[in-house]
Design a protein around this motif. Structure first.
Motif, PDB file in Angstrom:
ATOM      1  N   ASP A 298       1.872   7.829 -10.808  1.00 41.94           N
ATOM      2  CA  ASP A 298       1.742   7.510  -9.384  1.00 41.94           C
ATOM      3  C   ASP A 298       2.434   6.173  -9.123  1.00 41.94           C
ATOM      4  O   ASP A 298       2.062   5.157  -9.699  1.00 41.94           O
ATOM      5  N   PRO A 299       3.460   6.131  -8.255  1.00 39.60           N
ATOM      6  CA  PRO A 299       4.191   4.870  -8.016  1.00 39.60           C
ATOM      7  C   PRO A 299       3.326   3.785  -7.376  1.00 39.60           C
ATOM      8  O   PRO A 299       3.714   2.610  -7.394  1.00 39.60           O
ATOM      9  N   ASN A 300       2.203   4.178  -6.808  1.00 45.10           N
ATOM     10  CA  ASN A 300       1.326   3.193  -6.156  1.00 45.10           C
ATOM     11  C   ASN A 300       0.288   2.598  -7.107  1.00 45.10           C
ATOM     12  O   ASN A 300      -0.503   1.749  -6.699  1.00 45.10           O
ATOM     13  N   ILE A 301       0.262   3.040  -8.367  1.00 41.89           N
ATOM     14  CA  ILE A 301      -0.767   2.603  -9.313  1.00 41.89           C
ATOM     15  C   ILE A 301      -0.104   2.163 -10.613  1.00 41.89           C
ATOM     16  O   ILE A 301       0.776   2.842 -11.142  1.00 41.89           O
ATOM     17  N   VAL A 302      -0.547   1.008 -11.117  1.00 44.64           N
ATOM     18  CA  VAL A 302      -0.124   0.538 -12.435  1.00 44.64           C
ATOM     19  C   VAL A 302      -1.385   0.205 -13.244  1.00 44.64           C
ATOM     20  O   VAL A 302      -2.463   0.005 -12.672  1.00 44.64           O
ATOM     21  N   ILE A 303      -1.238   0.162 -14.564  1.00 44.50           N
ATOM     22  CA  ILE A 303      -2.357  -0.160 -15.448  1.00 44.50           C
ATOM     23  C   ILE A 303      -2.210  -1.604 -15.920  1.00 44.50           C
ATOM     24  O   ILE A 303      -1.161  -1.995 -16.448  1.00 44.50           O
ATOM     25  N   SER A 304      -3.253  -2.406 -15.732  1.00 43.02           N
ATOM     26  CA  SER A 304      -3.220  -3.797 -16.165  1.00 43.02           C
ATOM     27  C   SER A 304      -3.376  -3.871 -17.676  1.00 43.02           C
ATOM     28  O   SER A 304      -3.652  -2.880 -18.352  1.00 43.02           O
ATOM     29  N   GLU A 305      -3.227  -5.067 -18.234  1.00 47.05           N
ATOM     30  CA  GLU A 305      -3.289  -5.261 -19.679  1.00 47.05           C
ATOM     31  C   GLU A 305      -4.661  -4.970 -20.262  1.00 47.05           C
ATOM     32  O   GLU A 305      -4.793  -4.677 -21.455  1.00 47.05           O
ATOM     33  N   ASP A 306      -5.709  -5.015 -19.436  1.00 49.14           N
ATOM     34  CA  ASP A 306      -7.050  -4.689 -19.936  1.00 49.14           C
ATOM     35  C   ASP A 306      -7.461  -3.261 -19.581  1.00 49.14           C
ATOM     36  O   ASP A 306      -8.636  -2.918 -19.651  1.00 49.14           O
ATOM     37  N   GLY A 307      -6.470  -2.410 -19.194  1.00 44.91           N
ATOM     38  CA  GLY A 307      -6.731  -0.997 -19.000  1.00 44.91           C
ATOM     39  C   GLY A 307      -7.282  -0.617 -17.644  1.00 44.91           C
ATOM     40  O   GLY A 307      -7.778   0.502 -17.477  1.00 44.91           O
ATOM     41  N   VAL A 308      -7.206  -1.510 -16.666  1.00 47.56           N
ATOM     42  CA  VAL A 308      -7.756  -1.231 -15.333  1.00 47.56           C
ATOM     43  C   VAL A 308      -6.630  -0.817 -14.384  1.00 47.56           C
ATOM     44  O   VAL A 308      -5.620  -1.527 -14.282  1.00 47.56           O
ATOM     45  N   PRO A 309      -6.747   0.313 -13.680  1.00 43.39           N
ATOM     46  CA  PRO A 309      -5.735   0.693 -12.687  1.00 43.39           C
ATOM     47  C   PRO A 309      -5.697  -0.313 -11.535  1.00 43.39           C
ATOM     48  O   PRO A 309      -6.751  -0.766 -11.057  1.00 43.39           O
ATOM     49  N   ILE A 310      -4.491  -0.647 -11.089  1.00 45.11           N
ATOM     50  CA  ILE A 310      -4.291  -1.608 -10.003  1.00 45.11           C
ATOM     51  C   ILE A 310      -3.552  -0.917  -8.860  1.00 45.11           C
ATOM     52  O   ILE A 310      -2.537  -0.243  -9.072  1.00 45.11           O
ATOM     53  N   CYS A 311      -4.082  -1.082  -7.644  1.00 46.02           N
ATOM     54  CA  CYS A 311      -3.409  -0.565  -6.451  1.00 46.02           C
ATOM     55  C   CYS A 311      -2.267  -1.512  -6.081  1.00 46.02           C
ATOM     56  O   CYS A 311      -2.502  -2.689  -5.767  1.00 46.02           O
ATOM     57  N   LYS A 312      -1.015  -1.032  -6.150  1.00 46.01           N
ATOM     58  CA  LYS A 312       0.134  -1.885  -5.870  1.00 46.01           C
ATOM     59  C   LYS A 312       0.250  -2.251  -4.388  1.00 46.01           C
ATOM     60  O   LYS A 312       0.812  -3.277  -4.043  1.00 46.01           O
ATOM     61  N   LYS A 313      -0.314  -1.417  -3.505  1.00 42.01           N
ATOM     62  CA  LYS A 313      -0.214  -1.707  -2.074  1.00 42.01           C
ATOM     63  C   LYS A 313      -0.955  -2.983  -1.700  1.00 42.01           C
ATOM     64  O   LYS A 313      -0.451  -3.822  -0.942  1.00 42.01           O
ATOM     65  N   PHE A 314      -2.164  -3.128  -2.257  1.00 44.98           N
ATOM     66  CA  PHE A 314      -3.000  -4.279  -1.883  1.00 44.98           C
ATOM     67  C   PHE A 314      -3.318  -5.181  -3.089  1.00 44.98           C
ATOM     68  O   PHE A 314      -4.065  -6.138  -2.951  1.00 44.98           O
TER      69      PHE A 314
END
Length: 459
Positions: A298-314
């Protein structure tokens, strides 16, 4: 009990004589080595020598001179140590620590096994948690004297008057000797929060604070000039040998491993899980080992270094919803949109730019394949924080061994003698724990409150 220890130490020694039989823990190899060295006409038994060191640690007598003086002037202590009129000389005590270092280590391992078994009976949950840390004992060598650094700074400043103070400090600290002149095993290192010349040790305890392993790290070294990286490299090198030594005499019945961020490494996570069978690894992330966020499908979601999904929009983390596992499916962690919330038992999403037409908002799943990102427990959960807070137990144990039992004030510069002294402190610590347990077994009227008071005798 605490009052009897403070004002009537013979009462505590009487409890020890009643409830502890030291010969049950002494390995046969220790007897053989001791009798072989001193021969048939020995003046003091092995138990008497060990009890003398027990008295030294219990009363925090910093030097062997103090120990001998106290024994000479106390009939009660001589009787407790089974000394028939004679008291060992200072050289006898000193040679005992150096000659029988390996046997003292075996004695410590035997007592640790017994103390750990008691821990499993009293609190299986805490006893199944293993905590690792390193510490340093700072001997009184010339290099640790503040005047040594000040003299180098003064001489360098005179020789280079045009340089700034920052340059002067940089020159001096880069030219410091790597080892102490008195003993090459005393190395310059970053330990106990500062640079010093010290002897480094690895300490492993359970969550009850019982020392299970003490190992010298005399040969651990790093060429890094960064103090944080220096500690991380040395601690990483020390962990695996320490665990191998521990599990050579204690079964692998631990489920959780706790350590500081110095051990945050992908290789360490995989080794702890696959080799030592830990199901939960509680190690905070270290910026040294951190990477950028990982993209997803999903282009709107990335995974942080501690494994938590991050919403790129906000730029907000998704909310954890726990673990889920369907039939014939792998374990997954469920996450929901950061803009979602529960209302009247239903989840609704108030995102102004929704990623889905679902009223409950975007849901995302991660799989715990990367054990560093998913170390058997959600890094952002309260359970992770509660477990990591138990790491203070090993620091308290180290403080007790060094400060309350005098291992940090030992006068000798010999690394073998210092290691033996540290082991004797841990032996005394564990024996007091066993004593408290035995008193509780035989004294049915002893309450937990009184037992805790007895435990404070260690401090």
């Amino acid at each position: 009990l605490k009052a009897s220890a403070l004002y009537k130490p013979e009462s505590l020694l009487g409890l020890f004589n009643k409830f502890i039989d030291l010969s049950n823990y002494i390995p046969s190899s220790f007897y053989n080595a001791y009798y072989k060295h001193f021969g048939k006409h020995r003046c003091f038994s092995l138990e008497s020598m060990l009890l003398c060191f027990f008295v030294q640690k219990l009363l925090k007598l910093n030097t062997l001179t103090q120990l001998r003086a106290v024994l000479l002037n106390s009939y009660e202590l001589r009787s407790f140590c089974n000394l028939n009129g004679n008291v060992p000389s200072i050289s006898t005590f000193s040679r005992f620590r150096k000659i029988f270092n390996s046997e003292i280590h075996k004695l410590f391992q035997n007592i640790s096994i017994h103390a750990h078994n008691i821990s499993l009976q009293q609190s299986p949950e805490l006893a199944s948690i293993l905590i690792f840390d390193t510490t340093g004992i700072v001997p009184k060598v010339r290099e640790n004297n503040p005047k040594f650094i000040q003299s180098l700074l003064k001489n360098t400043s005179k020789a280079n008057p045009e340089l700034s103070s920052d340059k002067i400090y940089s020159i001096v600290y880069s030219s410091l000797p790597k080892t102490a002149n008195a003993n090459s095993n005393i190395r310059l290192m970053f330990v106990n929060g500062h640079f010093c010349w010290a002897l480094k040790f690895a300490v492993i305890t359970n969550a009850l604070g019982i020392p299970l392993a003490l190992l010298p790290l005399f040969n651990s070294d790093s060429t890094s000039s960064d103090p944080i990286e220096h500690k991380s490299i040395c601690d990483s090198k020390a962990l695996i040998p320490s665990l191998k030594t521990l599990f050579s005499y204690i079964p692998k019945n631990f489920s959780t491993f706790i350590a500081d961020s110095a051990l945050d490494s992908h290789n360490i996570y995989s080794t702890l899980k696959n080799t030592f069978n830990f199901s939960k690894i509680v190690i905070p992330l270290n910026t040294r080992a951190s990477k950028n966020t990982t993209p997803t499908s999903d282009p709107n979601i990335v995974i942080s270094e501690d494994g938590v999904p991050i919403c790129k929009k906000f730029n907000q983390p998704f909310k954890p919803e726990g673990k889920c596992q369907g039939k014939n499916r792998s374990v997954r962690f469920k996450w929901t949109c950061p803009m979602s919330s529960y209302k009247d038992g239903k989840r609704t999403c108030s995102c102004p730019q929704p990623c889905t037409t679902s009223k409950s908002g975007r849901m995302f799943y991660t799989y715990p394949d990367d054990f560093r990102s998913f170390p058997g427990i959600n890094r952002n959960s309260q359970e992770f924080l509660d477990l990591y807070n138990k790491r203070v137990t090993v620091e308290q144990t180290i403080y007790h061994l060094k400060s309350y039992m005098g291992s940090d004030t030992i006068q000798t510069l010999d690394h073998i003698s210092i290691f033996s002294d540290f082991l004797l402190s841990a032996i005394t610590f564990s024996l007091l724990f066993i004593l408290a347990h035995n008193i509780k077994l035989y004294c049915s009227k002893l309450t937990i409150k009184k037992l805790n008071k007895l435990k404070k005798l260690i401090a």
